[in-house]
Design a protein around this motif. Structure first.
Motif, short mmCIF file in Angstrom:
data_model
loop_
_atom_site.label_atom_id
_atom_site.label_comp_id
_atom_site.label_asym_id
_atom_site.label_seq_id
_atom_site.Cartn_x
_atom_site.Cartn_y
_atom_site.Cartn_z
N GLN A 28 -3.21 -24.16 158.62
CA GLN A 28 -2.32 -24.01 159.76
C GLN A 28 -1.34 -25.18 159.87
O GLN A 28 -0.15 -24.98 160.11
CB GLN A 28 -3.13 -23.88 161.06
CG GLN A 28 -2.31 -23.49 162.26
CD GLN A 28 -1.66 -22.12 162.12
OE1 GLN A 28 -2.24 -21.22 161.55
NE2 GLN A 28 -0.47 -21.98 162.63
N GLU A 29 -1.82 -26.39 159.67
CA GLU A 29 -0.94 -27.57 159.72
C GLU A 29 0.08 -27.53 158.60
O GLU A 29 1.25 -27.90 158.79
CB GLU A 29 -1.77 -28.85 159.62
CG GLU A 29 -2.64 -29.11 160.83
CD GLU A 29 -3.63 -30.24 160.62
OE1 GLU A 29 -4.02 -30.84 161.63
OE2 GLU A 29 -4.02 -30.53 159.47
N THR A 30 -0.33 -27.05 157.43
CA THR A 30 0.57 -26.95 156.29
C THR A 30 1.67 -25.94 156.57
O THR A 30 2.85 -26.19 156.28
CB THR A 30 -0.20 -26.55 155.02
OG1 THR A 30 -1.20 -27.54 154.76
CG2 THR A 30 0.70 -26.43 153.82
N LEU A 31 1.31 -24.80 157.16
CA LEU A 31 2.30 -23.78 157.50
C LEU A 31 3.35 -24.31 158.47
O LEU A 31 4.55 -24.08 158.30
CB LEU A 31 1.61 -22.55 158.10
CG LEU A 31 0.65 -21.79 157.20
CD1 LEU A 31 -0.07 -20.70 157.99
CD2 LEU A 31 1.37 -21.21 156.00
N ILE A 32 2.89 -25.04 159.46
CA ILE A 32 3.81 -25.62 160.45
C ILE A 32 4.69 -26.69 159.82
O ILE A 32 5.90 -26.72 160.02
CB ILE A 32 3.02 -26.18 161.66
CG1 ILE A 32 2.36 -25.03 162.42
CG2 ILE A 32 3.92 -27.01 162.57
CD1 ILE A 32 1.33 -25.47 163.44
N MET A 33 4.07 -27.55 159.04
CA MET A 33 4.80 -28.66 158.41
C MET A 33 5.87 -28.15 157.44
O MET A 33 7.01 -28.63 157.44
CB MET A 33 3.81 -29.56 157.68
CG MET A 33 4.38 -30.82 157.16
SD MET A 33 3.01 -31.81 156.49
CE MET A 33 3.90 -33.22 155.96
N ALA A 34 5.51 -27.17 156.61
CA ALA A 34 6.43 -26.65 155.60
C ALA A 34 7.35 -25.57 156.16
O ALA A 34 8.30 -25.16 155.49
CB ALA A 34 5.64 -26.09 154.42
N GLN A 35 7.06 -25.09 157.36
CA GLN A 35 7.84 -24.04 158.03
C GLN A 35 7.94 -22.78 157.16
O GLN A 35 9.02 -22.25 156.92
CB GLN A 35 9.22 -24.55 158.42
CG GLN A 35 9.16 -25.68 159.40
CD GLN A 35 10.52 -26.20 159.78
OE1 GLN A 35 11.54 -25.81 159.22
NE2 GLN A 35 10.55 -27.09 160.76
N ILE A 36 6.78 -22.32 156.70
CA ILE A 36 6.70 -21.11 155.90
C ILE A 36 5.57 -20.23 156.44
O ILE A 36 4.74 -20.70 157.21
CB ILE A 36 6.46 -21.41 154.40
CG1 ILE A 36 5.18 -22.23 154.20
CG2 ILE A 36 7.66 -22.10 153.77
CD1 ILE A 36 4.81 -22.49 152.74
N SER A 37 5.58 -18.97 156.04
CA SER A 37 4.52 -18.06 156.48
C SER A 37 3.31 -18.20 155.57
O SER A 37 3.39 -18.75 154.47
CB SER A 37 5.02 -16.61 156.45
OG SER A 37 5.21 -16.19 155.11
#
Length: 73
Positions: A28-37
């Motif tokens: 979840q943190e990675t998705l938010i950080m990278a701004q990808i789905s």
């Protein structure tokens, strides 16, 4: 291995994990950080264009520095 030795070993592992955890990012943190789905994350990881996750038990984590390097591209 004696009980006291197991406790020391477990405590040492926990300290190391906590220190390293500051640099790890959950899915979840990675998705938010990278701004990808989530779908894009899995497709890019499979294609080799996104850093590979590290499996810890059932959980996957990504290294923050690798995400930042990917974002700079």
């Amino acid at each position: 291995m004696r009980k006291s030795e197991r406790r020391k070993t477990a405590a040492a592992r926990q300290e190391t994990t906590q220190a390293a955890a500051a640099q790890w990012r959950t899915t979840q943190e990675t998705l938010i950080m990278a701004q990808i789905s989530r779908t894009t994350l899995h497709k890019a990881t499979k294609a080799g264009t996104f850093p590979k996750p590290i499996k810890i038990g059932k959980k996957c984590v990504w290294i923050e520095d690798e995400i930042k390097q990917w974002m700079k591209r």
